[in-house]
Design a protein around this motif. Structure first.
Motif, PDB file in Angstrom:
ATOM      1  N   GLN A  86       0.856  -1.187   0.000  1.00  0.00           N
ATOM      2  CA  GLN A  86       0.000   0.000   0.000  1.00  0.00           C
ATOM      3  C   GLN A  86       0.890   1.233   0.000  1.00  0.00           C
ATOM      4  O   GLN A  86       1.840   1.317   0.779  1.00  0.00           O
ATOM      5  CB  GLN A  86      -0.892   0.001   1.242  1.00  0.00           C
ATOM      6  CG  GLN A  86      -1.845   1.172   1.287  1.00  0.00           C
ATOM      7  CD  GLN A  86      -2.738   1.149   2.516  1.00  0.00           C
ATOM      8  OE1 GLN A  86      -2.416   0.535   3.517  1.00  0.00           O
ATOM      9  NE2 GLN A  86      -3.854   1.838   2.436  1.00  0.00           N
ATOM     10  N   HIS A  87       0.594   2.142  -0.889  1.00  0.00           N
ATOM     11  CA  HIS A  87       1.386   3.352  -1.027  1.00  0.00           C
ATOM     12  C   HIS A  87       0.535   4.548  -0.608  1.00  0.00           C
ATOM     13  O   HIS A  87      -0.568   4.724  -1.110  1.00  0.00           O
ATOM     14  CB  HIS A  87       1.829   3.494  -2.489  1.00  0.00           C
ATOM     15  CG  HIS A  87       2.710   4.654  -2.737  1.00  0.00           C
ATOM     16  ND1 HIS A  87       4.037   4.506  -3.094  1.00  0.00           N
ATOM     17  CD2 HIS A  87       2.488   5.980  -2.676  1.00  0.00           C
ATOM     18  CE1 HIS A  87       4.574   5.707  -3.251  1.00  0.00           C
ATOM     19  NE2 HIS A  87       3.650   6.617  -2.991  1.00  0.00           N
ATOM     20  N   VAL A  88       1.068   5.338   0.306  1.00  0.00           N
ATOM     21  CA  VAL A  88       0.345   6.535   0.759  1.00  0.00           C
ATOM     22  C   VAL A  88       1.219   7.757   0.500  1.00  0.00           C
ATOM     23  O   VAL A  88       2.395   7.773   0.866  1.00  0.00           O
ATOM     24  CB  VAL A  88       0.029   6.443   2.276  1.00  0.00           C
ATOM     25  CG1 VAL A  88      -0.677   7.698   2.751  1.00  0.00           C
ATOM     26  CG2 VAL A  88      -0.805   5.210   2.572  1.00  0.00           C
ATOM     27  N   HIS A  89       0.672   8.782  -0.136  1.00  0.00           N
ATOM     28  CA  HIS A  89       1.404  10.022  -0.369  1.00  0.00           C
ATOM     29  C   HIS A  89       1.247  10.893   0.863  1.00  0.00           C
ATOM     30  O   HIS A  89       0.185  11.471   1.086  1.00  0.00           O
ATOM     31  CB  HIS A  89       0.865  10.745  -1.604  1.00  0.00           C
ATOM     32  CG  HIS A  89       0.677   9.841  -2.787  1.00  0.00           C
ATOM     33  ND1 HIS A  89       1.707   9.117  -3.333  1.00  0.00           N
ATOM     34  CD2 HIS A  89      -0.432   9.527  -3.484  1.00  0.00           C
ATOM     35  CE1 HIS A  89       1.236   8.406  -4.347  1.00  0.00           C
ATOM     36  NE2 HIS A  89      -0.051   8.631  -4.447  1.00  0.00           N
ATOM     37  N   LEU A  90       2.287  10.979   1.676  1.00  0.00           N
ATOM     38  CA  LEU A  90       2.185  11.706   2.947  1.00  0.00           C
ATOM     39  C   LEU A  90       2.074  13.211   2.739  1.00  0.00           C
ATOM     40  O   LEU A  90       1.296  13.888   3.391  1.00  0.00           O
ATOM     41  CB  LEU A  90       3.404  11.406   3.828  1.00  0.00           C
ATOM     42  CG  LEU A  90       3.506   9.980   4.385  1.00  0.00           C
ATOM     43  CD1 LEU A  90       4.835   9.819   5.104  1.00  0.00           C
ATOM     44  CD2 LEU A  90       2.355   9.685   5.321  1.00  0.00           C
ATOM     45  N   ASN A  94       7.019  13.204   0.396  1.00  0.00           N
ATOM     46  CA  ASN A  94       7.205  11.979   1.171  1.00  0.00           C
ATOM     47  C   ASN A  94       6.120  10.926   0.928  1.00  0.00           C
ATOM     48  O   ASN A  94       4.937  11.246   0.909  1.00  0.00           O
ATOM     49  CB  ASN A  94       7.264  12.305   2.663  1.00  0.00           C
ATOM     50  CG  ASN A  94       8.508  13.084   3.008  1.00  0.00           C
ATOM     51  OD1 ASN A  94       9.621  12.601   2.814  1.00  0.00           O
ATOM     52  ND2 ASN A  94       8.329  14.308   3.488  1.00  0.00           N
ATOM     53  N   CYS A  95       6.592   9.678   0.788  1.00  0.00           N
ATOM     54  CA  CYS A  95       5.689   8.554   0.598  1.00  0.00           C
ATOM     55  C   CYS A  95       5.887   7.560   1.726  1.00  0.00           C
ATOM     56  O   CYS A  95       6.998   7.380   2.224  1.00  0.00           O
ATOM     57  CB  CYS A  95       6.010   7.819  -0.708  1.00  0.00           C
ATOM     58  SG  CYS A  95       5.939   8.872  -2.143  1.00  0.00           S
ATOM     59  N   LEU A  96       4.799   6.915   2.109  1.00  0.00           N
ATOM     60  CA  LEU A  96       4.863   5.829   3.076  1.00  0.00           C
ATOM     61  C   LEU A  96       4.347   4.580   2.374  1.00  0.00           C
ATOM     62  O   LEU A  96       3.306   4.629   1.706  1.00  0.00           O
ATOM     63  CB  LEU A  96       4.001   6.142   4.299  1.00  0.00           C
ATOM     64  CG  LEU A  96       4.023   5.123   5.440  1.00  0.00           C
ATOM     65  CD1 LEU A  96       3.812   5.854   6.761  1.00  0.00           C
ATOM     66  CD2 LEU A  96       2.979   4.045   5.303  1.00  0.00           C
TER      67      LEU A  96
HETATM   68 NI    NI Z   1       3.741   8.791  -3.041  1.00  0.00          NI
END
Ligand code: NI
Length: 135
Positions: A86-90, A94-96
């Motif tokens: 799972q990719h989250v755009h913080l 920054n990505c988590l």
């Molecule tokens: Ni991202």
């Protein structure tokens, strides 16, 4: 099924154990002991290279193209172990990413070490848990 047993333990240790129970909000000593025993058993599963499960959490700047390329390349080498990601755009840069993994403990550790070697990662952590099959 529950089984009852009695335990003799050092006085200081039981006092520390009771404050541990309070701090962690366990209902009672039995619940806390069950928790600690399971923690130890999960640790053994990892030590003994059993079938385990876990989650890798990574934080990085997606503007670092080489980093992203390496990150994807490594994941494609471990398709047998990666269940999902799972990719989250913080924020703007920054990505988590959370990568859910399953397989032999050694393989998961190798994946962790390969990912750790990527230059520029801000953070990586492994939550080492169990498949639940033996516990
Ligand atoms: Ni991202």
């Amino acid at each position: 099924m529950l089984k009852r047993f009695s335990v003799s333990i050092d006085k200081l240790l039981i006092e520390q154990f009771d404050s541990f129970i309070k701090k962690n909000k366990f209902a009672n000593r039995s619940q806390a002991i069950g928790h600690l025993v399971r923690e130890a058993l999960v640790g053994l599963e990892w030590e003994d290279n059993k079938e385990v499960a876990g989650a890798l959490t990574l934080v990085y700047d997606h503007h670092k193209r080489d980093l992203v390329k390496q990150l994807l390349g490594i994941q494609h080498d471990f398709t047998n172990n990666i269940i999902s990601s799972q990719h989250v755009h913080l924020d703007h840069k920054n990505c988590l990413e959370i990568i859910v993994v399953k397989g032999k403990a050694k393989q998961i550790r190798e994946l962790l070490n390969r990912l750790k070697s990527i230059k520029g990662l801000k953070h990586i952590a492994l939550t080492a848990t169990t498949t639940g099959a033996q516990i």
